[in-house]
Design a protein around this motif. Sequence first.
Motif, short mmCIF file in Angstrom:
data_model
loop_
_atom_site.label_atom_id
_atom_site.label_comp_id
_atom_site.label_asym_id
_atom_site.label_seq_id
_atom_site.Cartn_x
_atom_site.Cartn_y
_atom_site.Cartn_z
N ASP A 1 -2.36 11.37 -6.27
CA ASP A 1 -3.37 11.13 -6.81
C ASP A 1 -4.50 11.97 -5.98
O ASP A 1 -4.57 11.64 -5.49
N ARG B 1 -1.65 6.85 -5.35
CA ARG B 1 -1.89 5.19 -5.11
C ARG B 1 -0.46 4.64 -6.08
O ARG B 1 0.41 5.09 -6.56
N ASP C 1 -1.95 1.18 -10.35
CA ASP C 1 -2.27 2.17 -11.18
C ASP C 1 -1.48 1.88 -13.21
O ASP C 1 -1.56 1.79 -13.87
N LYS C 2 0.03 1.72 -12.64
CA LYS C 2 0.68 1.94 -13.70
C LYS C 2 1.72 0.76 -12.79
O LYS C 2 2.45 0.99 -11.76
#
Length: 536
Positions: free
Chosen positions: A465, A471, A507-508
């Motif tokens: 990131d 992240r 984040d995902k």
Amino acid sequence: MSEYYEYELTIDKILDTGVKSFPDREIVYRDVRRYTFSSFADSVRRLMSGLKKLGVKEGETVGVIDWDTDVYLHSYYAIPMLGSVLHTVNIRYPPEIILKTILQAEDKYLIVRDEFLPLLEKAKNLLPVGMKIITYSDSKEKVRSNISDADFWELIDSSEPSEIPQVSENSRATIFFTSGTTGDPKGVWFTHRKLVLHALSVSLVGARPPLNVTTNDVYLILVPMFHVHSWGYPYVFMLSGIKYVLPGKYDYGLILKLMDKERVTFSAMVPTILYFIITHPEAQNYLHVFKRWKVIIGGSALPEGLARKAKELGITIICGYGLSETCPVLTVSYYNSLVENLDENKKFLEQITAGTPIPLVQLRIVDPVSGEEKKVNEIGEIVVRSPWLTKEYYKDPEKTKALWRGGWLHTGDLGYIDEYGYVHIVDREKDAIKSGGEFIPSLLLENVISLYPKVSQVAVVGRKDEKWGERPIAFIVPKEPITEEELRNFLLEMSNQGKIQKWWIPDKFIFIQSMPLTSTNKIDKKILRDLANKSM
């Protein structure tokens, strides 16, 4: 003049103890062959004679390429007892790495199951000149191959039991290569003395609560025999006088049947194997087996969600911790005096930690840079001492120096010790996610995500990131349809309860059908990191 005898801690003493105290205890290989401890010892000594006739000499290395079979178990005893060195070849490596480790270990002989012969036939021109290959088949029919120099069963059947030679307890007994989860496989080796002391200590903690293992228990160990001495259990069962069941190649339907038929009560495995067994389509037919089953989990952290599912089935679960470099066991989550009188839920939460040091292990948590010892509940690197740790990486002085800096073996694992003396692993130093100058412990985050009812398996890795450095990205094997939004809301609630920090939330979330596995059935985070970075 005194005729004092200097008693050597060698593998033959383990076999002798088992035979003298439990001569009719059984060893079972699937539904193929059965032995008593006494008949097995006779067979081992005949194999020793056969290997000597073939030319195997003290100090020479003999590799084994096989599943978890009675042939492999013979090798665990006969080869070191000759004064030779057992190389447990990792059959789940890619072919080129298998060959590389055979060459690095300087194998002079190979014992090979027939189904693995094509691999060697393709590479015969790359094998060392003069290497002899011993082949076998389950049916005992002679294997037809132009690279076979001897038949395993003929070596036994055509030989008289060997006398036990005097071997030094400090001579090399085994060598194998690390699983390669954090780089190229590295060779580690262990002496007779290290193996005997390790087996004695592991035997001792097995008798402690909540396992309470006795001679009435039955072992079925689901740790491959090529992997860190199958955690020492091929020696522990003989010392402890416990019936031993060998599963061969892992077939989870057959394993369930074996557990039922042979009345198995104890197993050891990595979390992935436990997951495969309790989610097997036929698992519901074996609830009566699960209610008597005691399981020790190691190799990687046990997610709390999976542990609770096992508990619901009546399975007694505890955990352990160790490395290839440590023979392997360092800690086991048996009840110490501070935990034995806690309430059931608190005891359960300590059972699924990495555990407390087993006898003769010294363990510290230190600052990875300064080496200063950390206080209770402070995170640092785990460093250890015990009488069974590897002395070195085989022919690799540079990596050995890093491993043993300051006179302590550096595990490369980050963790802390709680107020009860139990170790909590928070990450591999190389797996920890470095975000905004702070560490996000992936194992703690995985543990919380595993509690969501729709999650079957979870692994968290770092993705590059520009702003934060890295992240977290979570890979999920769902039990039923699931959305990112509901997972995010669940984790927000967990952060409100203080279980995780809000900025740890991935984040995902990437949903996959199955996890990629390493050669030892651990989740392969190297592959997941590559997938995470490709998904940017």
